[in-house]
Design an enzyme around this catalytic site. Structure first.
Site, PDB file in Angstrom:
ATOM      1  N   LYS A  10       1.031  -0.824  -0.038  1.00 48.99           N
ATOM      2  CA  LYS A  10       0.191   0.009   0.394  1.00 48.99           C
ATOM      3  C   LYS A  10       0.800   1.048   0.261  1.00 48.99           C
ATOM      4  CE  LYS A  10      -4.141  -2.285   2.080  1.00 48.99           C
ATOM      5  NZ  LYS A  10      -4.695  -2.155   3.640  1.00 48.99           N
ATOM      6  N   TYR A  50     -11.821  -3.481  -3.625  1.00 49.90           N
ATOM      7  CA  TYR A  50     -11.993  -3.469  -2.355  1.00 49.90           C
ATOM      8  C   TYR A  50     -13.648  -3.455  -2.203  1.00 49.90           C
ATOM      9  CZ  TYR A  50      -7.603  -2.336  -0.349  1.00 49.90           C
ATOM     10  OH  TYR A  50      -6.251  -2.890  -0.152  1.00 49.90           O
ATOM     11  N   PHE A  58     -15.373   2.094   6.833  1.00 44.11           N
ATOM     12  CA  PHE A  58     -13.725   2.496   6.513  1.00 44.11           C
ATOM     13  C   PHE A  58     -13.713   2.872   5.788  1.00 44.11           C
ATOM     14  CE2 PHE A  58     -13.729  -2.045   7.542  1.00 44.11           C
ATOM     15  CZ  PHE A  58     -14.118  -2.386   6.496  1.00 44.11           C
ATOM     16  N   ARG A  86      -0.579 -14.962   3.961  1.00 44.94           N
ATOM     17  CA  ARG A  86      -1.339 -13.736   5.561  1.00 44.94           C
ATOM     18  C   ARG A  86      -0.945 -14.156   6.357  1.00 44.94           C
ATOM     19  NH1 ARG A  86      -6.136 -10.713   4.202  1.00 44.94           N
ATOM     20  NH2 ARG A  86      -7.030 -11.264   6.043  1.00 44.94           N
ATOM     21  N   THR A  92      -4.453  -7.263  10.359  1.00 47.57           N
ATOM     22  CA  THR A  92      -4.941  -6.829   9.998  1.00 47.57           C
ATOM     23  C   THR A  92      -4.910  -5.482  10.963  1.00 47.57           C
ATOM     24  OG1 THR A  92      -7.456  -7.750   9.075  1.00 47.57           O
ATOM     25  CG2 THR A  92      -7.348  -5.037   9.038  1.00 47.57           C
ATOM     26  N   ARG A 103       2.801  -6.391   9.028  1.00 45.09           N
ATOM     27  CA  ARG A 103       2.584  -5.419   9.658  1.00 45.09           C
ATOM     28  C   ARG A 103       2.631  -4.995  11.221  1.00 45.09           C
ATOM     29  NH1 ARG A 103      -3.452  -7.737   7.535  1.00 45.09           N
ATOM     30  NH2 ARG A 103      -3.477  -6.106   5.331  1.00 45.09           N
ATOM     31  N   ASN A 113      -1.767   0.110   7.214  1.00 39.16           N
ATOM     32  CA  ASN A 113      -1.026  -1.366   7.018  1.00 39.16           C
ATOM     33  C   ASN A 113       0.133  -1.772   6.344  1.00 39.16           C
ATOM     34  OD1 ASN A 113      -3.538  -1.783   5.482  1.00 39.16           O
ATOM     35  ND2 ASN A 113      -4.085  -3.146   7.392  1.00 39.16           N
ATOM     36  N   GLU A 127      -9.127 -10.812  -7.379  1.00 39.46           N
ATOM     37  CA  GLU A 127      -8.146  -9.816  -7.527  1.00 39.46           C
ATOM     38  C   GLU A 127      -7.096  -9.849  -8.833  1.00 39.46           C
ATOM     39  OE1 GLU A 127      -6.847  -9.454  -3.226  1.00 39.46           O
ATOM     40  OE2 GLU A 127      -9.171  -9.340  -2.742  1.00 39.46           O
TER      41      GLU A 127
HETATM   42  N1  GDP Z   1      -9.624   2.264   9.229  1.00 40.93           N
HETATM   43  C1  GDP Z   1     -10.745   0.848   9.407  1.00 40.93           C
HETATM   44  N2  GDP Z   1     -10.135   1.037   8.506  1.00 40.93           N
HETATM   45  C2  GDP Z   1     -10.459  -1.172   8.176  1.00 40.93           C
HETATM   46  C3  GDP Z   1     -11.447  -1.656   9.384  1.00 40.93           C
HETATM   47  N3  GDP Z   1     -11.354  -2.713   9.225  1.00 40.93           N
HETATM   48  C4  GDP Z   1     -10.369  -3.155   7.494  1.00 40.93           C
HETATM   49  N4  GDP Z   1      -9.615  -1.958   7.475  1.00 40.93           N
HETATM   50  C5  GDP Z   1      -8.643  -1.707   5.887  1.00 40.93           C
HETATM   51  O1  GDP Z   1      -9.413  -1.871   5.248  1.00 40.93           O
HETATM   52  C6  GDP Z   1      -8.385  -3.276   5.078  1.00 40.93           C
HETATM   53  C7  GDP Z   1      -9.505  -4.760   4.325  1.00 40.93           C
HETATM   54  O2  GDP Z   1      -9.655  -5.308   5.404  1.00 40.93           O
HETATM   55  P1  GDP Z   1      -9.941  -6.106   5.370  1.00 40.93           P
HETATM   56  O3  GDP Z   1     -10.209  -7.174   4.132  1.00 40.93           O
HETATM   57  O4  GDP Z   1     -11.553  -7.016   6.647  1.00 40.93           O
HETATM   58  O5  GDP Z   1      -8.348  -6.631   6.010  1.00 40.93           O
HETATM   59  P2  GDP Z   1      -7.326  -7.479   5.095  1.00 40.93           P
HETATM   60  O6  GDP Z   1      -8.004  -8.514   4.575  1.00 40.93           O
HETATM   61  O7  GDP Z   1      -6.592  -8.027   6.307  1.00 40.93           O
HETATM   62  O8  GDP Z   1      -6.362  -6.443   5.239  1.00 40.93           O
HETATM   63  C8  GDP Z   1      -7.338  -3.815   6.124  1.00 40.93           C
HETATM   64  O9  GDP Z   1      -6.528  -4.010   4.971  1.00 40.93           O
HETATM   65  C9  GDP Z   1      -7.797  -1.424   6.542  1.00 40.93           C
HETATM   66  O10 GDP Z   1      -6.537  -0.974   5.708  1.00 40.93           O
HETATM   67  C10 GDP Z   1     -11.548  -0.683  10.473  1.00 40.93           C
HETATM   68  O11 GDP Z   1     -12.431  -1.534  10.878  1.00 40.93           O
HETATM   69  N5  GDP Z   1     -11.237   0.363  10.173  1.00 40.93           N
HETATM   70 MG    MG Z   2      -9.117  -8.712   3.272  1.00 35.55          MG
END
Ligand code: GDP
Ligand code: MG
Length: 134
Positions: A10, A50, A58, A86, A92, A103, A113, A127
């Site tokens: 990112k 996304y 978010f 992962r 996350t 992270r 992150n 993706e």
């Molecule tokens: N601000 C905020 N960002 C979030 C939250 N949950 C997820 N994100 C962001 O959205 C991205 C995608 O979310 P997710 O797929 O749940 O997590 P990942 O698969 O671990 O990247 C994450 O990497 C974070 O940057 C949240 O509760 N608050």
């Molecule tokens: Mg994800």
């Protein structure tokens, strides 16, 4: 099982100069970076990447962040690549991510992150074609 996955450094990771460190960690894990490029996302692509998060509180913050600078996209291949990427990435929320994960070591907030890695075979299939043809 040999798999392919989608990984993206990112904008915060690129800005912190972490691309080479991330490449090294991926390669040390025995995974192969088949293709990699630095690019700027446009809004349509960011929202598609996304799309599962559309409507969440978010979502806009996340899209704005990945549009805020250049990213590095990677096609990564190897045994159990999806799960291993992962694991290398960590939880996350960097505050909850283990030390030794990308992270946990470098993330500054849940938005900033450092890395994205597809979370399942289905996600990888959705993706990868957004960024890599064939
Ligand atoms: N601000 C905020 N960002 C979030 C939250 N949950 C997820 N994100 C962001 O959205 C991205 C995608 O979310 P997710 O797929 O749940 O997590 P990942 O698969 O671990 O990247 C994450 O990497 C974070 O940057 C949240 O509760 N608050
Ligand atoms: Mg994800």
């Amino acid at each position: 099982m040999r798999e392919r996955t989608f990984v993206m450094v990112k904008p915060d990771g690129v800005a912190k100069g972490l691309t080479d460190e991330i490449v090294a960690r991926v390669e040390r894990a025995g995974l192969k970076i088949v293709s990699m490029r630095r690019m700027k996302l446009d809004r349509g692509l960011a929202e598609e990447l996304y799309s599962v998060h559309r409507g969440k509180d978010f979502f806009e913050r996340l899209v704005e962040h990945v549009l805020s600078g250049e990213v590095v996209v990677m096609l990564v291949e190897g045994e159990l690549t999806i799960a291993r990427m992962r694991e290398l990435s960590g939880a996350t929320d960097p505050a909850k991510a283990a030390k030794g994960t990308i992270r946990g070591d470098f993330g500054s907030s849940i938005t900033e992150n450092i890395i994205h890695a597809a979370d399942s075979a289905e996600s990888a299939e959705q993706e990868l074609p957004l960024f890599f043809k064939g």
